[in-house]
Design a protein around this motif. Structure first.
Motif, mmCIF file in Angstrom:
data_model
loop_
_atom_site.group_PDB
_atom_site.id
_atom_site.type_symbol
_atom_site.label_atom_id
_atom_site.label_comp_id
_atom_site.label_asym_id
_atom_site.label_seq_id
_atom_site.Cartn_x
_atom_site.Cartn_y
_atom_site.Cartn_z
ATOM 1 N N ALA A 255 0.834 -1.224 0.000
ATOM 2 C CA ALA A 255 0.000 0.000 0.000
ATOM 3 C C ALA A 255 0.864 1.267 0.000
ATOM 4 C CB ALA A 255 -0.931 0.008 1.195
ATOM 5 N N LEU A 256 2.148 1.140 0.424
ATOM 6 C CA LEU A 256 3.058 2.292 0.415
ATOM 7 C C LEU A 256 3.968 2.271 -0.815
ATOM 8 C CD1 LEU A 256 4.184 2.277 4.178
ATOM 9 C CD2 LEU A 256 2.416 3.698 3.134
ATOM 10 N N ARG A 257 4.199 1.068 -1.340
ATOM 11 C CA ARG A 257 5.130 0.925 -2.469
ATOM 12 C C ARG A 257 4.606 1.630 -3.726
ATOM 13 N NH1 ARG A 257 6.403 -4.490 -1.982
ATOM 14 N NH2 ARG A 257 4.720 -5.089 -3.380
ATOM 15 N N LEU A 383 0.337 12.112 -1.189
ATOM 16 C CA LEU A 383 0.035 10.688 -1.410
ATOM 17 C C LEU A 383 0.206 9.853 -0.137
ATOM 18 C CD1 LEU A 383 1.821 9.996 -4.848
ATOM 19 C CD2 LEU A 383 -0.614 10.346 -4.467
ATOM 20 N N PHE A 384 0.880 10.420 0.872
ATOM 21 C CA PHE A 384 1.184 9.653 2.081
ATOM 22 C C PHE A 384 0.561 10.257 3.328
ATOM 23 C CE2 PHE A 384 4.469 8.160 -0.751
ATOM 24 C CZ PHE A 384 4.586 6.814 -0.405
ATOM 25 N N GLY A 385 0.153 9.383 4.248
ATOM 26 C CA GLY A 385 -0.314 9.824 5.561
ATOM 27 C C GLY A 385 0.863 10.291 6.396
ATOM 28 N N GLN A 386 0.536 10.867 7.541
ATOM 29 C CA GLN A 386 1.535 11.471 8.424
ATOM 30 C C GLN A 386 2.692 10.515 8.758
ATOM 31 O OE1 GLN A 386 0.672 14.765 9.386
ATOM 32 N NE2 GLN A 386 2.834 14.846 9.879
ATOM 33 N N LYS A 440 -1.185 5.883 -13.843
ATOM 34 C CA LYS A 440 -0.901 5.650 -12.428
ATOM 35 C C LYS A 440 -1.225 6.799 -11.471
ATOM 36 C CE LYS A 440 0.897 1.442 -12.447
ATOM 37 N NZ LYS A 440 0.205 0.357 -11.731
ATOM 38 N N LEU A 441 -1.125 8.046 -11.934
ATOM 39 C CA LEU A 441 -1.265 9.163 -10.980
ATOM 40 C C LEU A 441 -2.732 9.494 -10.709
ATOM 41 C CD1 LEU A 441 0.180 11.442 -9.319
ATOM 42 C CD2 LEU A 441 -0.117 12.911 -11.306
ATOM 43 N N PRO A 442 -3.196 9.368 -9.446
ATOM 44 C CA PRO A 442 -4.574 9.761 -9.144
ATOM 45 C C PRO A 442 -4.643 11.289 -8.958
ATOM 46 C CG PRO A 442 -3.508 8.942 -7.154
ATOM 47 C CD PRO A 442 -2.484 8.849 -8.260
ATOM 48 N N GLU A 443 -5.846 11.843 -9.097
ATOM 49 C CA GLU A 443 -6.005 13.279 -8.813
ATOM 50 C C GLU A 443 -6.091 13.459 -7.295
ATOM 51 O OE1 GLU A 443 -5.504 16.530 -8.733
ATOM 52 O OE2 GLU A 443 -5.994 16.341 -10.851
ATOM 53 N N THR A 444 -5.271 14.375 -6.746
ATOM 54 C CA THR A 444 -5.298 14.603 -5.289
ATOM 55 C C THR A 444 -6.004 15.904 -4.927
ATOM 56 O OG1 THR A 444 -3.129 15.658 -5.424
ATOM 57 C CG2 THR A 444 -3.143 13.312 -4.905
ATOM 58 N N LYS A 445 -6.412 16.673 -5.943
ATOM 59 C CA LYS A 445 -7.080 17.962 -5.692
ATOM 60 C C LYS A 445 -8.350 17.757 -4.862
ATOM 61 C CE LYS A 445 -9.842 19.728 -8.818
ATOM 62 N NZ LYS A 445 -10.550 20.476 -9.854
ATOM 63 N N THR A 453 -4.968 7.921 0.404
ATOM 64 C CA THR A 453 -4.286 6.677 0.804
ATOM 65 C C THR A 453 -5.191 5.463 0.627
ATOM 66 O OG1 THR A 453 -4.834 7.192 3.101
ATOM 67 C CG2 THR A 453 -2.595 7.696 2.396
ATOM 68 N N ALA A 454 -6.527 5.654 0.735
ATOM 69 C CA ALA A 454 -7.464 4.542 0.532
ATOM 70 C C ALA A 454 -7.374 3.977 -0.882
ATOM 71 C CB ALA A 454 -8.896 5.017 0.818
ATOM 72 N N LEU A 455 -6.993 4.826 -1.856
ATOM 73 C CA LEU A 455 -6.877 4.382 -3.251
ATOM 74 C C LEU A 455 -5.828 3.291 -3.430
ATOM 75 C CD1 LEU A 455 -6.865 7.883 -5.039
ATOM 76 C CD2 LEU A 455 -8.788 6.295 -4.929
ATOM 77 N N PHE A 456 -4.828 3.262 -2.534
ATOM 78 C CA PHE A 456 -3.717 2.325 -2.701
ATOM 79 C C PHE A 456 -3.840 1.071 -1.840
ATOM 80 C CE2 PHE A 456 -1.956 6.591 -3.590
ATOM 81 C CZ PHE A 456 -1.692 6.404 -4.927
ATOM 82 N N LYS A 457 -4.910 1.035 -1.033
ATOM 83 C CA LYS A 457 -5.046 -0.105 -0.105
ATOM 84 C C LYS A 457 -5.631 -1.297 -0.843
ATOM 85 C CE LYS A 457 -4.442 1.877 4.228
ATOM 86 N NZ LYS A 457 -4.908 3.241 4.495
#
Length: 457
Positions: A255-257, A383-386, A440-445, A453-457
């Motif tokens: 999920a982080l990779r 793209l990453f949590g704290q 590969k790149l999701p929209e983060t706006k 982060t849920a998108l990668f789980k």
């Protein structure tokens, strides 16, 4: 009131971004005096002048790779302000080495100076955005974040203007030109003495609430700061509950990779799209296109100026169009204009075509400024949590500087080998980066960290 801009805030931000101005200046300044530096090398050494010049250019990025992790460590140990202050003093030493290299007839001094100023600039690219984001009110954080990019572009233009022949881009002037890096560092040293420490650092790292309140009151110009203090505590509690991840964890956990891979490719696309070949060697490129040396130096000023204008343009677009759209538009435009640059360069015998080569180069730079210049620096923190953010951001910065080093070192041999076709490898990479970003790149706006982060789980 707590969300407005005050004199104290503007002063502190200005003091911090002088490090980013230094970064821009030292990226742009090496371009014009190439001929004279190579002449200096040839007079005193029997090594290849163009090869040693490549080392002078690229050793800057090796310094940058050391400066980034050093900044992460030192700003936790000594505080944001102290870290910036120590780094500014370090910049003064690098500038002195470069400025006196010719007087001492020592190419080694020039290389050491570039290396030291590289450490200074790498440090600034990590420490300055951290400090600025921690002292800015939440609703102005995005706008103040782009001030870093503006400072880089401003430094770049300054370096290119000072590098034209009649000013300092000549045989007597080039050591002064490189030595001028002492000014932003000296100014930053003085200004930081009177700047506040980050209230966030004081509250959450040093646990000194009294001092944090004083600094925050000073920055906001108001004692209406309860909400902000509470918000910091809430964020701190959330952070403590969240698992902390190291750099090896980012590679091991799926999920982080994926977001790490996306961030790394974004950073590679910033450097291997060929932009630094243009920033470090635009005078050479324009001379190859058929311009005389003076005209080539004037055309190079256009490169920095366009980056400055595009940094201003991209501020409102970032939240209106979104990161993904701007990144794709930027990479696509760069790919198109790098093909047109190649066409123009191969037909430069026609004087109209040499003018088009310059125009296409400037448009290529404009598309870089739309997205690829700033998005890679933002995207990893979105793209990453704290718990994983700081490890991810430091990997991104390291990759960026390493890729920068490769371009700085290989462009001259590539140019010698490929001639007018030198941008073809960059074009191929730009197309590959575009395809990767598209899939590969999701929209983060307008998305929260949790949603992203849920998108990668």
């Amino acid at each position: 009131m707590a969300g407005s801009t005050t004199g104290a805030l503007l002063y502190a931000v200005t003091a911090a971004v002088l490090g980013m101005l230094q970064f821009g200046f030292n990226t742009g300044v090496i371009n014009s005096p190439r001929t004279f530096i190579e002449l200096f090398i040839a007079e005193h050494y029997n090594a290849s002048p163009s090869l040693l010049f490549g080392v002078v250019v690229s050793i800057f990025a090796i310094g940058g790779m050391i400066g980034c992790p050093l900044a992460s460590w030192l700003q936790e140990k000594r505080g944001r302000k102290q870290a910036l202050l120590l780094n500014a003093a370090f910049g003064v030493i690098g500038a002195v080495f470069m400025g006196f290299s010719k007087t001492a007839t020592s190419v080694e001094m020039l290389i050491i100076g570039r290396f030291l100023i590289g450490i200074n600039c790498g440090f600034a690219t990590t420490a300055s955005p951290t400090y600025v984001s921690e002292i800015a009110p939440v609703r102005l954080r995005g706008a103040f974040g782009t001030v870093n990019q503006l400072a880089v572009a401003f430094g770049l233009v300054g370096g290119q203007i000072l590098g034209i022949g009649p000013i300092l881009g000549n045989n007597e002037g080039w050591p002064w030109l490189l030595g001028l890096a002492i000014i932003p560092s000296m100014l930053q040293c003085v200004m930081l003495l009177f700047a506040p420490e980050s209230p966030r650092y004081l509250l959450l790292v040093r646990r000194d609430e009294q001092q944090a309140r004083e600094m925050l009151t000073k920055l906001r110009g108001s004692d209406d700061i309860e909400d902000e203090i509470n918000a910091m505590y809430v964020e701190d509690r959330a952070e403590k509950q969240e698992q902390q991840f190291s750099i090896p964890d980012l590679v091991k956990i799926k999920a982080l990779r994926t977001p790490l891979l996306i961030g790394v490719v974004m950073h590679l696309s910033q450097q291997w799209g060929g932009i630094n070949a243009v920033l470090y060697y635009s005078t050479t490129i324009f001379m190859d296109a058929g311009l005389d040396e003076d005209s080539a130096k004037y055309a190079s000023i256009g490169v920095g100026s366009i980056l400055f204008i595009m940094a201003l343009v991209s501020i409102p677009l970032m939240d209106r169009l979104g990161r993904r759209t701007l990144q794709l538009g930027g990479l696509g435009g760069m790919a198109v204009f790098s093909i047109l640059m190649t066409v123009a360069l191969t037909n430069k015998a026609n004087s109209t075509m040499s003018i088009f080569a310059v125009i296409f180069t400037l448009l290529y730079v404009a598309f870089f400024g739309v997205g690829p210049s700033s998005i890679p620096w933002m995207i990893l923190s979105e793209l990453f949590g704290q718990g994983a953010r700081s490890a991810a951001v430091s990997v991104g910065a390291l990759v960026n500087w390493f890729a920068n080093f490769i371009v700085g070192l290989t462009f001259i041999p590539m140019n010698d080998a490929l001639g007018d076709y030198v941008f073809i490898p960059f074009t191929i990479l730009l197309v590959l980066f575009f395809i990767f970003t598209y899939f590969k790149l999701p929209e983060t706006k307008n998305k929260t960290i949790e949603e992203v982060t849920a998108l990668f789980k």
